[in-house]
Design a protein around this motif. Structure first.
Motif, PDB file in Angstrom:
ATOM      1  N   HIS A   9      31.211 -22.982 -28.194  1.00  0.00           N
ATOM      2  CA  HIS A   9      32.188 -23.302 -27.155  1.00  0.00           C
ATOM      3  C   HIS A   9      31.739 -24.496 -26.306  1.00  0.00           C
ATOM      4  O   HIS A   9      32.566 -25.316 -25.893  1.00  0.00           O
ATOM      5  CB  HIS A   9      32.421 -22.082 -26.258  1.00  0.00           C
ATOM      6  N   ILE A  10      30.440 -24.562 -26.036  1.00  0.00           N
ATOM      7  CA  ILE A  10      29.940 -25.691 -25.255  1.00  0.00           C
ATOM      8  C   ILE A  10      30.109 -26.999 -26.019  1.00  0.00           C
ATOM      9  O   ILE A  10      30.543 -28.019 -25.460  1.00  0.00           O
ATOM     10  CB  ILE A  10      28.464 -25.465 -24.877  1.00  0.00           C
ATOM     11  N   LEU A  11      29.802 -26.973 -27.317  1.00  0.00           N
ATOM     12  CA  LEU A  11      29.833 -28.193 -28.118  1.00  0.00           C
ATOM     13  C   LEU A  11      31.251 -28.664 -28.413  1.00  0.00           C
ATOM     14  O   LEU A  11      31.556 -29.857 -28.319  1.00  0.00           O
ATOM     15  CB  LEU A  11      29.070 -27.973 -29.424  1.00  0.00           C
ATOM     16  N   LEU A  14      33.693 -27.328 -24.105  1.00  0.00           N
ATOM     17  CA  LEU A  14      33.282 -27.727 -22.765  1.00  0.00           C
ATOM     18  C   LEU A  14      32.964 -29.217 -22.689  1.00  0.00           C
ATOM     19  O   LEU A  14      33.453 -29.924 -21.798  1.00  0.00           O
ATOM     20  CB  LEU A  14      32.079 -26.898 -22.316  1.00  0.00           C
ATOM     21  N   ILE A  15      32.153 -29.725 -23.622  1.00  0.00           N
ATOM     22  CA  ILE A  15      31.784 -31.149 -23.593  1.00  0.00           C
ATOM     23  C   ILE A  15      33.002 -32.053 -23.790  1.00  0.00           C
ATOM     24  O   ILE A  15      33.196 -33.005 -23.020  1.00  0.00           O
ATOM     25  CB  ILE A  15      30.685 -31.440 -24.630  1.00  0.00           C
ATOM     26  N   PRO A  16      33.868 -31.806 -24.796  1.00  0.00           N
ATOM     27  CA  PRO A  16      35.078 -32.640 -24.899  1.00  0.00           C
ATOM     28  C   PRO A  16      35.978 -32.552 -23.681  1.00  0.00           C
ATOM     29  O   PRO A  16      36.567 -33.563 -23.260  1.00  0.00           O
ATOM     30  CB  PRO A  16      35.778 -32.095 -26.153  1.00  0.00           C
ATOM     31  N   ILE A  18      35.048 -31.999 -20.561  1.00  0.00           N
ATOM     32  CA  ILE A  18      34.425 -32.773 -19.482  1.00  0.00           C
ATOM     33  C   ILE A  18      34.690 -34.265 -19.684  1.00  0.00           C
ATOM     34  O   ILE A  18      34.961 -35.002 -18.723  1.00  0.00           O
ATOM     35  CB  ILE A  18      32.917 -32.484 -19.418  1.00  0.00           C
ATOM     36  N   ILE A  19      34.640 -34.731 -20.931  1.00  0.00           N
ATOM     37  CA  ILE A  19      34.932 -36.138 -21.215  1.00  0.00           C
ATOM     38  C   ILE A  19      36.375 -36.472 -20.853  1.00  0.00           C
ATOM     39  O   ILE A  19      36.657 -37.502 -20.224  1.00  0.00           O
ATOM     40  CB  ILE A  19      34.660 -36.444 -22.700  1.00  0.00           C
ATOM     41  N   ARG A  22      36.763 -36.537 -17.071  1.00  0.00           N
ATOM     42  CA  ARG A  22      36.214 -37.768 -16.493  1.00  0.00           C
ATOM     43  C   ARG A  22      37.176 -38.942 -16.670  1.00  0.00           C
ATOM     44  O   ARG A  22      37.409 -39.714 -15.742  1.00  0.00           O
ATOM     45  CB  ARG A  22      34.867 -38.094 -17.148  1.00  0.00           C
TER      46      ARG A  22
END
Length: 290
Positions: A9-11, A14-16, A18-19, A22
């Motif tokens: 889930h983080i990979l 969550l990371i996409p 956050i991108i 931003r």
């Protein structure tokens, strides 16, 4: 044990996310990439954070985006209701047969996945167009004198969504209905309950998890669907998936498009929480008792 699901889930979420978040606070520029940076070093000791809230304010000012959200939610709700109405009796019928026939019926439900999703949607163009199979058959039978307008509208989009996502409703319902002990129905009959009344008072309440799970699997992806509105909805369809595509690839306004994505996530997060609450009433009641 929990490292793998949390890492997944983080990979991949969550990371996409956050991108995307931003970029939604950045300014649109002409360049590659077509957005500015929100973090800037003024000198060796000062870090400046510039958040552009204009993208979100523009969503509130322009009626197009609100209308696209409402249109997407409405069509997704219609498609989900249609899938539930069609899928529940189909799933219930599969559980009532045994042996080879149950396997055959389940294979028929899964069979459309063996064909390309794009080809299946193109097939509906041949069925719903003015010179398609449906209009040609109705004209040949003398039921209509001129072709019906079955394409390039919300009706065609709803039909495409129901057809495409019906298996996602049937399979959770089947998994839930299969676990129900049919002796409950016999007990209801012995107590004087009619078959139809027993079905609504016994079977449906016991299969609520399948109903909620199937509804979640159909409603959430239907809201952000792009291919079906683009092919079957025509220019009249303004679902949020098409609006996102236009902002990314035609207007080249990535920050505004990302703000649409974040807003869509917030809009869908509320029903996701409601679905999760409906899926775990036993655990919540146990916590209240403790």
């Amino acid at each position: 044990m929990i490292a793998l699901p949390y890492g997944w889930h983080i990979l991949f979420f969550l990371i996409p996310f956050i991108i995307v978040l931003r970029i939604s606070f950045a300014e649109s520029i002409i360049g590659a990439p077509p957005y500015g940076e929100i973090l800037r070093w003024l000198d060796d000791s000062f870090l400046q954070i510039r958040l552009n809230l204009g993208n979100y304010l523009f969503l509130l000012e322009d009626e197009l985006y609100l209308k696209s959200y409402m249109e997407s939610l409405k069509i997704a709700a219609i498609a989900t209701t249609g899938c539930l109405i069609l899928g529940y009796p189909m799933a219930y019928g599969i559980t009532r047969v045994t042996g080879v026939w149950r396997t055959v019926l389940l294979m028929l439900v899964i069979l459309p996945f063996w064909t390309s999703f794009l080809i299946r949607i193109y097939a509906w163009i041949g069925l719903l167009s003015t010179k398609g199979l449906i209009n040609s058959a109705l004209i040949s039978l003398g039921l209509i004198s001129e072709p019906l307008s079955l394409m390039d509208n919300n009706f065609a989009v709803a039909i495409g969504l129901i057809y495409s996502y019906l298996p996602f409703m049937i399979l959770p319902l089947y998994a839930s209905l299969e676990k129900i002990d049919m002796s409950y129905l016999e007990a209801a009959y012995d107590l004087g309950c009619k078959p139809l009344t027993a079905f609504f008072k016994v079977i449906i309440p016991l299969s609520y998890r399948g109903i909620v799970g199937g509804t979640m699997l159909v409603f959430i992806p239907s809201v952000g669907e792009f291919v079906i509105p683009a092919l079957l909805g025509g220019s009249d369809s303004i679902m949020i998936g098409k609006v996102l595509w236009n902002e990314f690839f035609f207007n080249n306004d990535w920050p505004l498009a990302c703000s649409l994505v974040v807003t869509l996530f917030i809009v869908l997060f509320i029903p996701i929480l409601l679905f999760q609450k409906l899926l775990s009433p036993d655990e919540q009641s146990q916590e209240e008792d403790d």
